[in-house]
Scaffold this motif. Structure first.
Motif, PDB file in Angstrom:
ATOM      1  N   VAL A  38       4.516   5.166   9.659  1.00  0.00           N
ATOM      2  CA  VAL A  38       5.351   3.993   9.418  1.00  0.00           C
ATOM      3  C   VAL A  38       5.734   3.939   7.937  1.00  0.00           C
ATOM      4  O   VAL A  38       4.982   4.385   7.069  1.00  0.00           O
ATOM      5  CB  VAL A  38       4.612   2.696   9.819  1.00  0.00           C
ATOM      6  CG1 VAL A  38       4.371   2.652  11.306  1.00  0.00           C
ATOM      7  CG2 VAL A  38       3.301   2.556   9.066  1.00  0.00           C
ATOM      8  N   PRO A  39       6.917   3.394   7.616  1.00  0.00           N
ATOM      9  CA  PRO A  39       7.297   3.211   6.203  1.00  0.00           C
ATOM     10  C   PRO A  39       6.555   2.019   5.604  1.00  0.00           C
ATOM     11  O   PRO A  39       6.400   0.976   6.250  1.00  0.00           O
ATOM     12  CB  PRO A  39       8.804   2.944   6.285  1.00  0.00           C
ATOM     13  CG  PRO A  39       9.006   2.354   7.634  1.00  0.00           C
ATOM     14  CD  PRO A  39       7.981   2.982   8.535  1.00  0.00           C
ATOM     15  N   VAL A  40       6.095   2.174   4.380  1.00  0.00           N
ATOM     16  CA  VAL A  40       5.345   1.110   3.715  1.00  0.00           C
ATOM     17  C   VAL A  40       5.868   0.926   2.292  1.00  0.00           C
ATOM     18  O   VAL A  40       6.463   1.838   1.705  1.00  0.00           O
ATOM     19  CB  VAL A  40       3.828   1.413   3.669  1.00  0.00           C
ATOM     20  CG1 VAL A  40       3.252   1.486   5.070  1.00  0.00           C
ATOM     21  CG2 VAL A  40       3.545   2.686   2.899  1.00  0.00           C
ATOM     22  N   THR A  41       5.651  -0.268   1.771  1.00  0.00           N
ATOM     23  CA  THR A  41       5.959  -0.579   0.378  1.00  0.00           C
ATOM     24  C   THR A  41       4.650  -0.734  -0.387  1.00  0.00           C
ATOM     25  O   THR A  41       3.748  -1.442   0.064  1.00  0.00           O
ATOM     26  CB  THR A  41       6.780  -1.867   0.268  1.00  0.00           C
ATOM     27  OG1 THR A  41       7.975  -1.736   1.030  1.00  0.00           O
ATOM     28  CG2 THR A  41       7.145  -2.152  -1.178  1.00  0.00           C
ATOM     29  N   THR A  42       4.566  -0.070  -1.522  1.00  0.00           N
ATOM     30  CA  THR A  42       3.363  -0.162  -2.351  1.00  0.00           C
ATOM     31  C   THR A  42       3.452  -1.379  -3.264  1.00  0.00           C
ATOM     32  O   THR A  42       4.436  -1.548  -3.988  1.00  0.00           O
ATOM     33  CB  THR A  42       3.204   1.106  -3.203  1.00  0.00           C
ATOM     34  OG1 THR A  42       3.231   2.250  -2.357  1.00  0.00           O
ATOM     35  CG2 THR A  42       1.894   1.087  -3.963  1.00  0.00           C
ATOM     36  N   LEU A  43       2.443  -2.225  -3.211  1.00  0.00           N
ATOM     37  CA  LEU A  43       2.373  -3.395  -4.086  1.00  0.00           C
ATOM     38  C   LEU A  43       1.232  -3.199  -5.074  1.00  0.00           C
ATOM     39  O   LEU A  43       0.080  -3.004  -4.671  1.00  0.00           O
ATOM     40  CB  LEU A  43       2.151  -4.675  -3.271  1.00  0.00           C
ATOM     41  CG  LEU A  43       3.234  -5.023  -2.245  1.00  0.00           C
ATOM     42  CD1 LEU A  43       2.877  -6.318  -1.531  1.00  0.00           C
ATOM     43  CD2 LEU A  43       4.600  -5.135  -2.898  1.00  0.00           C
ATOM     44  N   VAL A  44       1.562  -3.223  -6.356  1.00  0.00           N
ATOM     45  CA  VAL A  44       0.567  -3.071  -7.421  1.00  0.00           C
ATOM     46  C   VAL A  44       0.021  -4.463  -7.743  1.00  0.00           C
ATOM     47  O   VAL A  44       0.755  -5.340  -8.212  1.00  0.00           O
ATOM     48  CB  VAL A  44       1.185  -2.427  -8.666  1.00  0.00           C
ATOM     49  CG1 VAL A  44       0.129  -2.237  -9.736  1.00  0.00           C
ATOM     50  CG2 VAL A  44       1.852  -1.110  -8.307  1.00  0.00           C
ATOM     51  N   VAL A  45      -1.270  -4.656  -7.479  1.00  0.00           N
ATOM     52  CA  VAL A  45      -1.878  -5.981  -7.605  1.00  0.00           C
ATOM     53  C   VAL A  45      -2.959  -5.921  -8.686  1.00  0.00           C
ATOM     54  O   VAL A  45      -4.107  -5.567  -8.424  1.00  0.00           O
ATOM     55  CB  VAL A  45      -2.481  -6.448  -6.266  1.00  0.00           C
ATOM     56  CG1 VAL A  45      -2.969  -7.884  -6.396  1.00  0.00           C
ATOM     57  CG2 VAL A  45      -1.467  -6.330  -5.148  1.00  0.00           C
ATOM     58  N   ASP A  46      -2.590  -6.267  -9.910  1.00  0.00           N
ATOM     59  CA  ASP A  46      -3.597  -6.413 -10.957  1.00  0.00           C
ATOM     60  C   ASP A  46      -4.414  -7.681 -10.670  1.00  0.00           C
ATOM     61  O   ASP A  46      -3.881  -8.642 -10.110  1.00  0.00           O
ATOM     62  CB  ASP A  46      -2.929  -6.515 -12.328  1.00  0.00           C
ATOM     63  CG  ASP A  46      -2.261  -5.212 -12.729  1.00  0.00           C
ATOM     64  OD1 ASP A  46      -2.759  -4.153 -12.304  1.00  0.00           O
ATOM     65  OD2 ASP A  46      -1.225  -5.253 -13.428  1.00  0.00           O
TER      66      ASP A  46
END
Length: 252
Positions: free
Chosen positions: A26-34
């Motif tokens: 599946v296509p996913v979006t990477t979220l950078v969570v500091d």
């Protein structure tokens, strides 16, 4: 102290592919969570801060004195737990198969025409039409009402608006790198600020049973046939055996 809050601030990263619980790509979006820091807490609400700003103005010195730096993004959210200034909210608050909604600011397209902004078809390309290919067409009314209704689809500023996408699924959480992989697309440009909020759980999926090898299937098949034969042999014979001999009639 690490808080378990349903909302967290993140930055949008790249899009890639991952495998979900069913083994589908599946296509996913990477979220950078500091790690988000609590700047203030009162009345069951907390002010979360994410990122760091380089320059600080005088009215913002109060935040710096509490936290030690000036966050780049600030957002007030509800907190089910009692929080203190300096507490953290990390990616550990989210797990795979969580249903989330993501709010962000869409990409800006400047001043756009009706074809790009609203998907108008434009005018005919033949029969002497030289300048009507991307024209919006008529917008006016007659004497009544004698005006253009509000909200009429026309050319104007397109994009750069707050947009929320609901019903997204968390595919994977990487606590070492502070990353959350969300199924599908997320509004905004790369490195844009987004708000991730948990809304529930996605319906679980039960894997089908594993296929048995052929030898076991054949053994079960022969065993079932033998059991059926034994059941038939054990049944009592209710019907009398028929004979070919006809009954002899008595002579008068």
């Amino acid at each position: 102290m690490v808080l378990m809050v349903n909302t967290i601030l993140a930055q949008k990263g790249n899009m890639e592919a991952r495998y979900d619980g069913r083994g589908r790509r599946v296509p996913v979006t990477t979220l950078v969570v500091d790690p988000n820091v609590v700047v203030s807490a009162r009345n069951g609400k907390i002010l979360l801060g994410a990122g760091k700003r380089k320059k600080v103005k005088k009215p913002q010195n109060d935040i710096v004195s509490k936290v030690g730096f000036l966050p780049r993004f600030l957002k007030e959210v509800k907190s089910p737990e009692e929080a203190k200034i300096g507490d953290l909210v990390t990616v550990s608050a989210f797990t795979p198969q969580d249903e989330v909604k993501v709010t962000g600011v869409t990409k800006g397209h400047g001043f756009a025409g009706a074809v790009k902004r609203w998907g108008f078809a434009g005018g005919p390309k033949t029969h002497g039409q030289s300048d009507r290919h991307r024209a919006p067409g008529s917008i006016g009314q007659t004497t009544t009402p004698g005006r253009v209704f509000k909200g009429k689809h026309m050319a104007g500023h397109y994009g750069h608006t707050t947009y929320t996408v609901t019903g997204l699924e968390v595919i994977e959480v990487d606590q070492n790198k502070n990353l959350i992989f969300v199924k599908g697309a997320v509004p905004g440009a790369r490195n844009g600020f987004v708000i991730l909020e948990k809304t529930g759980k996605v319906k679980s999926y039960t894997l089908p049973p594993e296929e048995k090898p052929k030898e076991e299937k054949e053994a079960e098949g022969t065993k079932g046939i033998e059991e059926k034969k034994e059941d038939k042999s054990d049944q009592p014979k209710d019907k009398e055996e028929k004979t070919d001999e006809k009954p002899v009639e008595e002579s008068k």
